[in-house]
Design a protein around this motif. Structure first.
Motif: not given
Length: 95
Positions: A27-35
């Motif tokens: 599982i990869e989580l990318n929290a670099s920007r708000a969707t």
């Protein structure tokens, strides 16, 4: 799209029923920007002593609970506006 939704649903169900199922997936989580914006939706919390409620004073007056209340009170932007006291009548005594 329906197949992907079915697979995702299966993965979530498997994760709930077996902790080892999580080892099968990366599982990869990318929290670099708000969707999308996350609006403030929760402004209260509960204050509930553990069982037995007749001994609530031991919990309510403990150092750890006082520290917890300090943390709740220090949240910025009026994050918590109300603390609901559960089992309130168990805190009241009369003579």
């Amino acid at each position: 799209a329906a197949d992907k939704m079915l697979i995702r649903s299966f993965i979530l169900i498997a994760a709930f029923f077996s902790a080892s199922a999580l080892d099968l997936f990366d599982i990869e989580l990318n929290a670099s920007r708000a969707t999308y914006p996350l609006h403030h939706f929760w402004n209260s919390t509960g204050f509930c002593p553990p069982l037995p409620h007749e001994s609530a004073n031991e919990y309510d007056l403990s150092e750890s609970e006082l520290q917890n209340l300090i943390y709740v009170g220090s949240l910025p932007n009026q994050a918590i506006q109300q603390v609901r006291i559960h089992w309130l009548l168990d805190l009241v005594t009369s003579q």
